[in-house]
Design a protein around this motif. Structure first.
Motif, PDB file in Angstrom:
ATOM      1  N   ALA A 210      -3.490  44.461 -23.180  1.00 55.76           N
ATOM      2  CA  ALA A 210      -3.205  43.746 -24.421  1.00 55.76           C
ATOM      3  C   ALA A 210      -2.949  44.727 -25.562  1.00 55.76           C
ATOM      4  O   ALA A 210      -2.108  44.482 -26.437  1.00 55.76           O
ATOM      5  N   PHE A 213       0.663  45.931 -25.278  1.00 53.55           N
ATOM      6  CA  PHE A 213       1.658  44.911 -25.583  1.00 53.55           C
ATOM      7  C   PHE A 213       1.492  44.308 -26.974  1.00 53.55           C
ATOM      8  O   PHE A 213       2.241  43.413 -27.365  1.00 53.55           O
ATOM      9  N   SER A 215      -0.896  42.372 -28.061  1.00 51.77           N
ATOM     10  CA  SER A 215      -1.263  40.952 -27.939  1.00 51.77           C
ATOM     11  C   SER A 215      -2.779  40.750 -28.048  1.00 51.77           C
ATOM     12  O   SER A 215      -3.358  39.922 -27.362  1.00 51.77           O
ATOM     13  N   ASP A 217      -6.481  39.755 -29.698  1.00 53.68           N
ATOM     14  CA  ASP A 217      -6.990  38.681 -30.544  1.00 53.68           C
ATOM     15  C   ASP A 217      -7.660  39.278 -31.777  1.00 53.68           C
ATOM     16  O   ASP A 217      -7.704  40.511 -31.960  1.00 53.68           O
TER      17      ASP A 217
END
Length: 404
Positions: A210, A213, A215, A217
């Motif tokens: 993540a 990329f 991405s 949270d």
């Protein structure tokens, strides 16, 4: 998958890596033909073994389920250090927790290693050279000197066993044919090391998290800000691999057999000093990569902490960590005849004082919420498909021996 930064790795030789996959899981490279590289660096446990200090030669099973056999050949000690995960290992410049293998002009072969000038010619990478040394370790793959010819040869000199192991591979028709297909007619230990190195390099490249990329949270992003900011984690865990490949003393609680030296049989581990002989290197260990760290615990050179929260809290306040750590926090496979000695060094007040006096970390205060945000960011470094490897575990190996 997000790509690795340019120039970090060698080009992949798919055919050589495929041979290396078989050798990696083939017990033919161990003294007693009963353990492979893949036993302690298994795909089922994300290229590590999932315990603090593992059971090497003389055990049965994989990962946390591995048990020590009883009887005349029972193990004499645990593996003294935590099995490191192999993600992006092809990009490393120094190997082992104490960095005892790396590039160097000292021995005329370009490599500083435990074999010194006796390292065989023809090794193509540092990773290929590293692959040869678990085979020479009594408690990892070689076995006891009286048990087999490999261990006996190592007792004479470290390089004496490698021709024996190379011959074992060379006389197996399938290996001979596979190596011939890549242009190797007379299989040497260097060819075996090159195949193992090619496999490990190609198998566990991991840049598809993540974090890669973008991405993440909200909690992971807060943790990222702390990691690269006030928490100071990136001072050592830097670059695309999240390691400076340098050595630092963080005061992990000592336990287990230690990586003892011939002149110092005390069950302690002095880290980098054992290689450099420099007092200022005492208790310093190589900074581990944090790629896929959330799935490759326990953490630390001896696996002292089972959780990311635990190892992070220790980094923030090492002396308190030393005071509050308890033996039950170590994840040690049950070995009844060794358990009485497992924590002898932890009860040695003088050794504990030396560990406490050798620290490169200053205490820092973070709130509980901030610590959990750092834990969340560690999770953002977990790859997607890459954590399972590329070729995976073979169903069988040319020797016909069991695949763990």
């Amino acid at each position: 998958m997000s790509d690795a930064p340019a120039g970090m790795f060698n080009p992949i030789d798919e055919d050589l890596a495929a041979i290396g996959q078989l050798l990696f899981y083939d017990p033919i490279l161990s003294g007693n033909r009963n353990i492979s590289c893949g036993t302690c660096h298994n795909h089922d446990t994300f290229s590590a073994d999932g315990v603090s200090l593992g059971i090497g030669e003389g055990g049965v099973g994989v990962g946390p389920k591995r048990v020590a056999q009883d009887g005349p050949n029972q193990i004499k000690k645990r593996i003294p250090r935590n099995a490191q995960a192999l993600f992006n290992v092809g990009a490393l410049e120094v190997f082992f927790h104490d960095g005892r293998l790396g590039a160097s002009p000292d021995y005329g072969n370009g490599v500083n290693s435990p074999a010194e000038e006796f390292l065989p010619d023809g090794l193509e990478t540092l990773l290929a050279a590293q692959a040869l040394f678990p085979m020479t370790s009594q408690f990892e793959m070689a076995g006891n000197p009286k048990e087999n010819e490999v261990a006996g040869a190592i007792h004479d000199r470290i390089d004496m066993a490698w021709p024996i192991l190379a011959k074992r591979v060379r006389i197996i028709d399938e290996y001979r044919e596979l190596f011939a297909d890549v242009g190797v007619e007379e299989i040497s230990i260097a060819d075996i090391g090159n195949a193992l190195g090619a496999f490990m390099d190609a198998e566990w490249r991991s840049f598809d998290s993540a974090y890669d990329f973008g991405s993440m949270d909200a909690a992971q992003m807060r943790g990222q800000d702390l990691f690269f900011g006030d928490a100071g984690c990136a001072d050592c865990h830097s670059g695309p691999l999240f390691t400076d490949q340098d050595f630092h003393a963080i005061g992990l609680p000592p336990f287990g057999p230690g990586r003892t030296r011939r002149f110092d049989p005390m069950p302690r581990d002095v880290g980098r000093m054992a290689e450099s002989d420099a007092l200022e290197d005492a208790y310093r260990f190589r900074t581990p990569s944090l790629r896929n760290v959330a799935v490759t615990g326990p953490y630390g050179h001896n696996g002292a902490y089972a959780t990311l929260e635990g190892i992070i809290r220790h980094h923030l306040d090492p002396l308190t960590g030393l005071d509050e750590w308890r033996p039950e926090m170590a994840q040690l496979p049950s070995v009844p005849w060794l358990q009485q000695a497992d924590f002898i060094i932890h009860e040695d007040s003088r050794e504990m004082a030396r560990v406490r006096a050798s620290l490169d970390l200053e205490p820092q205060h973070l709130s509980d919420d901030e610590i959990m945000d750092l834990v969340a960011f560690m999770g953002a470094l977990t790859g997607k498909k890459s954590i399972y490897g590329r070729l995976g575990k073979p169903k069988s190996v040319p020797s016909g021996l069991r695949v763990d």
